[in-house]
Scaffold this active site. Sequence first.
Site, PDB file in Angstrom:
ATOM      1  N   SER A 198     -14.656   1.075 127.766  1.00 52.19           N
ATOM      2  CA  SER A 198     -13.676   2.236 127.518  1.00 52.19           C
ATOM      3  C   SER A 198     -13.678   2.911 126.294  1.00 52.19           C
ATOM      4  O   SER A 198     -13.842   2.144 125.094  1.00 52.19           O
ATOM      5  CB  SER A 198     -12.350   1.511 127.911  1.00 52.19           C
ATOM      6  OG  SER A 198     -11.077   2.241 127.721  1.00 52.19           O
ATOM      7  N   CYS A 324      -0.408  -3.961 127.053  1.00 54.47           N
ATOM      8  CA  CYS A 324      -0.408  -3.580 128.464  1.00 54.47           C
ATOM      9  C   CYS A 324       0.669  -4.400 129.198  1.00 54.47           C
ATOM     10  O   CYS A 324       1.327  -4.114 130.265  1.00 54.47           O
ATOM     11  CB  CYS A 324      -1.588  -3.786 129.410  1.00 54.47           C
ATOM     12  SG  CYS A 324      -3.025  -2.693 128.596  1.00 54.47           S
TER      13      CYS A 324
HETATM   14  N1  PLP Z   1     -10.253  -4.610 129.778  1.00 50.23           N
HETATM   15  C1  PLP Z   1      -9.748  -5.071 128.642  1.00 50.23           C
HETATM   16  C2  PLP Z   1     -10.273  -6.507 128.078  1.00 50.23           C
HETATM   17  C3  PLP Z   1      -8.837  -4.323 127.993  1.00 50.23           C
HETATM   18  O1  PLP Z   1      -8.544  -4.780 126.880  1.00 50.23           O
HETATM   19  C4  PLP Z   1      -8.279  -2.992 128.494  1.00 50.23           C
HETATM   20  C5  PLP Z   1      -7.472  -2.361 127.665  1.00 50.23           C
HETATM   21  O2  PLP Z   1      -6.594  -3.155 127.000  1.00 50.23           O
HETATM   22  C6  PLP Z   1      -8.625  -2.595 129.662  1.00 50.23           C
HETATM   23  C7  PLP Z   1      -9.581  -3.656 130.491  1.00 50.23           C
HETATM   24  C8  PLP Z   1      -8.342  -1.475 130.334  1.00 50.23           C
HETATM   25  O3  PLP Z   1      -9.075  -0.408 129.632  1.00 50.23           O
HETATM   26  P1  PLP Z   1      -8.261   1.152 129.947  1.00 50.23           P
HETATM   27  O4  PLP Z   1      -7.104   1.128 128.947  1.00 50.23           O
HETATM   28  O5  PLP Z   1      -9.481   2.118 129.439  1.00 50.23           O
HETATM   29  O6  PLP Z   1      -8.069   1.158 131.242  1.00 50.23           O
END
Ligand code: PLP
Length: 386
Positions: A198, A324
């Site tokens: 990302s 999140c």
């Molecule tokens: N996977 C992990 C380990 C993350 O830390 C995050 C975001 O915090 C994501 C996936 C999701 O990424 P994005 O915010 O780009 O959707």
Amino acid sequence: MKTVYVDNNATTKVDGDVLKEMMPCFTDIYGNPSSMHHKGAESGDVLKLARKRVASILNAQPDELIFTSCGSESNNTAIRSALRMNPGKNHIVTTMVEHPAVKTLCESLEKEGYQTTFVPVDSKGRLDLDKLYASLSDDTAIVSVMWANNETGTIFPIREIAKKVKERGILFHTDAVQAVGKIPVDVTDIPFDMLSLSGHKLHAPKGVGALYLRNKTRFSPFLIGGHQEHGKRGGTENLASIVGLGRACELALAHMNDENTRVKKLRDKLETRLTAKIPKSFINGDQEHRLPNTTSISFEFIEGEAILLMMNEDGICASSGSACTSGSLEPSHVLRAMGVPFTAAHGTIRFSLCRYNTEDEVDYIIEKLPPVIQKLRDMSPFWKEN
Ligand code: PLP
């Protein structure tokens, strides 16, 4: 107000150099890369360069990359593609500590009739590998295991896991959103079929990500539309952000040594001093196998949200558990999976540093946080009881 930003696992500031490379894509290089005219060709050229640069950070081939809108889309694409390409198989293997972009997707797939094994971790956040391997069966369509945990920074032994899963002929995906840019990643060394990354976690803008898809891996698109991304993801490319991601990957490679030496030293100083100064505090996760920038510290008998608010008054931006999941008062699923006691899980703060952080900033946190914790404990009935 002074700002000390140590919440880089939630998101990062766009690097000035990245922004500089993106700007012409809004004003000058604005053609649609699929168009036949010279403005389209110009955009096609910068898209190609960005693909090459992102491929470099993974040691991948440029045509093994699919640009997406974020890490969540990459994870959804990988897992749903594996299920579609294996219609006779009904089983997914993942872990109890995945980011919601995998965990919630798997829970939702269970409602559609799929079966998921969520492999547990121990008190240090280390994966139970025996349970993982024992769960693999002829019915398993995909194994999806994150490389590094976003909350504790714990790094899983991904090479060993990938090898074992591939020996069984099962598709292997890793959510490498927190790993890429912080630790070396080489897809020629580890047999991943798919890997998610990302942009906004490595000083590129929000709204761009990528999925590495090893050549010859059978694949079904998630976003169906035009023939963009070699027919693997419909939708006109987010050119400026993709260009930004390309430059950000180049810079991350150039700063990798700094991240693993200077930034790691700052993180170590921060956690050592804080846990020495503050009683009833401890570090979560596998301290040996950990991202160099991340520390998760529990301060017992107080609320993480209160700590965050009071730190914010001093200009310090950190996070309680995963960004999140903030907004919910439930302790994080990662800390619960590790068996962190309720009274400590609630008072857990994640500090995640980056190459912009300085020793002065770390000293500032070391000065400001202990009185905040003391003040909150003085008001806490749980602290008085204990
Ligand atoms: N996977 C992990 C380990 C993350 O830390 C995050 C975001 O915090 C994501 C996936 C999701 O990424 P994005 O915010 O780009 O959707």
